[in-house]
Every structure is written in C-alpha cells, then in structure tokens.
Write a protein that holds these residues in place. Structure first.
Motif, short mmCIF file in Angstrom:
data_model
loop_
_atom_site.label_atom_id
_atom_site.label_comp_id
_atom_site.label_asym_id
_atom_site.label_seq_id
_atom_site.Cartn_x
_atom_site.Cartn_y
_atom_site.Cartn_z
N ALA A 24 0.96 -1.10 -0.06
CA ALA A 24 0.05 -0.01 -0.09
C ALA A 24 0.82 1.24 -0.02
O ALA A 24 1.78 1.58 0.78
N LEU A 25 0.62 2.05 -0.98
CA LEU A 25 1.47 3.18 -0.90
C LEU A 25 1.06 4.64 -0.39
O LEU A 25 -0.15 4.83 -0.20
N THR A 26 2.03 5.05 0.49
CA THR A 26 1.96 6.36 1.17
C THR A 26 2.97 7.14 1.04
O THR A 26 4.03 6.89 0.11
N ASP A 27 2.91 8.39 1.29
CA ASP A 27 4.06 9.25 1.15
C ASP A 27 5.40 8.79 1.64
O ASP A 27 6.51 8.84 1.35
N ALA A 28 5.22 7.95 2.82
CA ALA A 28 6.44 7.21 3.58
C ALA A 28 6.99 6.11 2.93
O ALA A 28 7.90 5.35 3.36
N THR A 29 6.23 5.54 2.03
CA THR A 29 6.62 4.38 1.32
C THR A 29 7.96 4.35 0.78
O THR A 29 8.38 5.24 0.07
N THR A 30 9.05 3.59 1.03
CA THR A 30 10.24 3.61 0.59
C THR A 30 10.56 2.73 -0.62
O THR A 30 9.86 1.69 -0.54
N PHE A 31 11.27 3.19 -1.62
CA PHE A 31 11.52 2.35 -2.70
C PHE A 31 12.45 1.05 -2.34
O PHE A 31 12.13 -0.16 -2.86
N ALA A 32 13.44 1.18 -1.62
CA ALA A 32 14.42 -0.01 -1.29
C ALA A 32 14.03 -0.64 -0.11
O ALA A 32 14.02 -2.02 -0.28
N GLY A 33 13.38 -0.12 0.90
CA GLY A 33 12.75 -1.08 1.94
C GLY A 33 11.51 -1.62 1.84
O GLY A 33 11.54 -2.79 1.73
N ASP A 34 10.72 -0.56 1.43
CA ASP A 34 9.22 -1.21 1.41
C ASP A 34 9.00 -1.96 0.14
O ASP A 34 8.22 -3.16 0.29
N LEU A 35 9.36 -1.25 -1.04
CA LEU A 35 8.87 -2.01 -2.33
C LEU A 35 10.09 -2.96 -2.62
O LEU A 35 9.91 -3.75 -3.71
N GLU A 36 11.11 -2.94 -2.06
CA GLU A 36 12.46 -3.83 -2.34
C GLU A 36 12.75 -3.81 -3.77
O GLU A 36 13.13 -4.87 -4.50
N TRP A 37 13.23 -2.72 -4.29
CA TRP A 37 13.44 -2.64 -5.75
C TRP A 37 15.02 -2.52 -5.72
O TRP A 37 15.83 -1.94 -4.92
N ASP A 38 15.45 -3.03 -6.94
CA ASP A 38 16.87 -2.87 -7.05
C ASP A 38 17.30 -2.05 -8.22
O ASP A 38 16.28 -1.14 -8.74
N SER A 39 18.40 -1.71 -8.60
CA SER A 39 18.84 -0.69 -9.14
C SER A 39 18.16 -0.85 -10.70
O SER A 39 17.84 0.57 -11.13
N LEU A 40 17.98 -1.94 -11.11
CA LEU A 40 17.47 -2.07 -12.35
C LEU A 40 16.24 -1.77 -12.52
O LEU A 40 15.43 -0.74 -13.40
N VAL A 41 15.36 -2.11 -11.57
CA VAL A 41 13.81 -1.72 -11.38
C VAL A 41 13.71 -0.13 -11.06
O VAL A 41 12.73 0.49 -11.81
N VAL A 42 14.64 0.63 -10.41
CA VAL A 42 14.68 1.94 -10.33
C VAL A 42 14.98 2.61 -11.57
O VAL A 42 14.38 3.60 -11.75
N MET A 43 15.89 2.23 -12.25
CA MET A 43 16.08 2.82 -13.60
C MET A 43 14.98 2.65 -14.42
O MET A 43 14.67 3.82 -15.03
N ASP A 44 14.31 1.75 -14.64
CA ASP A 44 13.05 1.60 -15.36
C ASP A 44 12.02 2.35 -14.98
O ASP A 44 11.26 3.06 -15.75
N PHE A 45 11.76 2.33 -13.74
CA PHE A 45 10.86 3.21 -13.08
C PHE A 45 11.13 4.70 -13.44
O PHE A 45 10.43 5.54 -13.59
N VAL A 46 12.24 5.31 -13.03
CA VAL A 46 12.62 6.60 -13.37
C VAL A 46 12.11 7.15 -14.74
O VAL A 46 11.83 7.95 -14.92
N ALA A 47 12.63 6.08 -15.73
CA ALA A 47 12.31 6.41 -17.08
C ALA A 47 10.76 6.74 -17.22
O ALA A 47 10.52 7.48 -18.17
N SER A 48 10.09 5.65 -16.83
CA SER A 48 8.64 5.91 -17.05
C SER A 48 8.03 7.14 -16.25
O SER A 48 7.36 7.87 -16.98
N VAL A 49 8.83 7.58 -15.20
CA VAL A 49 8.23 8.93 -14.46
C VAL A 49 8.82 10.05 -15.61
O VAL A 49 7.90 11.01 -15.62
N GLU A 50 9.92 9.90 -15.82
CA GLU A 50 10.54 11.00 -16.94
C GLU A 50 9.37 11.15 -17.96
O GLU A 50 9.32 12.25 -18.54
N ASP A 51 9.45 10.16 -18.93
CA ASP A 51 8.52 10.20 -19.80
C ASP A 51 6.99 10.65 -19.57
O ASP A 51 6.47 11.41 -20.44
#
Length: 85
Positions: A24-51
């Motif tokens: 469940a997403l809130t302002d306090a949800t962390t990408f590394a801790g709560d969502l357990e994203w690795d660097s590749l997921v982060v890069m894909d996600f950042v690209a989608s946000v930028e687009d």
C-alpha cells in the motif's frame, strides 16, 4: 499547475507494474525498503516517470529520493520549474 494528490495518483499508477508485493502506497513508502526495488527496477521506473511527466531527474536527485512522497514533491517541483526534456 497540478494538484499534489493528482501527481501522487499518477506516480502511484506508474509504480503499480513494479509493485510486485502489492505494498500500500503512502508518502512514507520507501523504494528500497518497502518495495524492495533493485537498481534495475529503479532505472526502469525513473524512465517511466520522466516520460510521463516530461521531466529529467538527475542522478544526484535520484540518490536523494528515498520515499514516494519525496518523489511526488520532486516531480511537482521539476514540473513547476519547467525542467523538461
């Protein structure tokens, strides 16, 4: 100028395909801790946000953004400043 809740909703929609644990997403949800994203997921996600928002998120900014709320605030700030691609 967009409402922060609208930005949060758009960001949440972009997170959904990457939210494999159904966190469940809130302002306090962390990408590394709560969502357990690795660097590749982060890069894909950042690209989608930028687009989606037609902005550029620098590597320095990425290093400072740890929560969904921080990302929403950064997107709003970049959008208002007109830091577009």
């Amino acid at each position: 100028m967009t409402d922060r809740s609208q930005t949060f909703a758009r960001v949440a929609a972009l997170i959904e395909p990457f939210n494999k644990k159904g966190v469940a997403l809130t302002d306090a949800t962390t990408f590394a801790g709560d969502l357990e994203w690795d660097s590749l997921v982060v890069m894909d996600f950042v690209a989608s946000v930028e687009d989606e928002f037609e902005i550029l998120i620098t590597m320095n900014m990425q290093a400072e953004i740890e929560t969904v709320g921080q990302l929403v605030d950064a997107v709003d700030r970049l959008t208002e400043e007109g830091v577009a691609l």
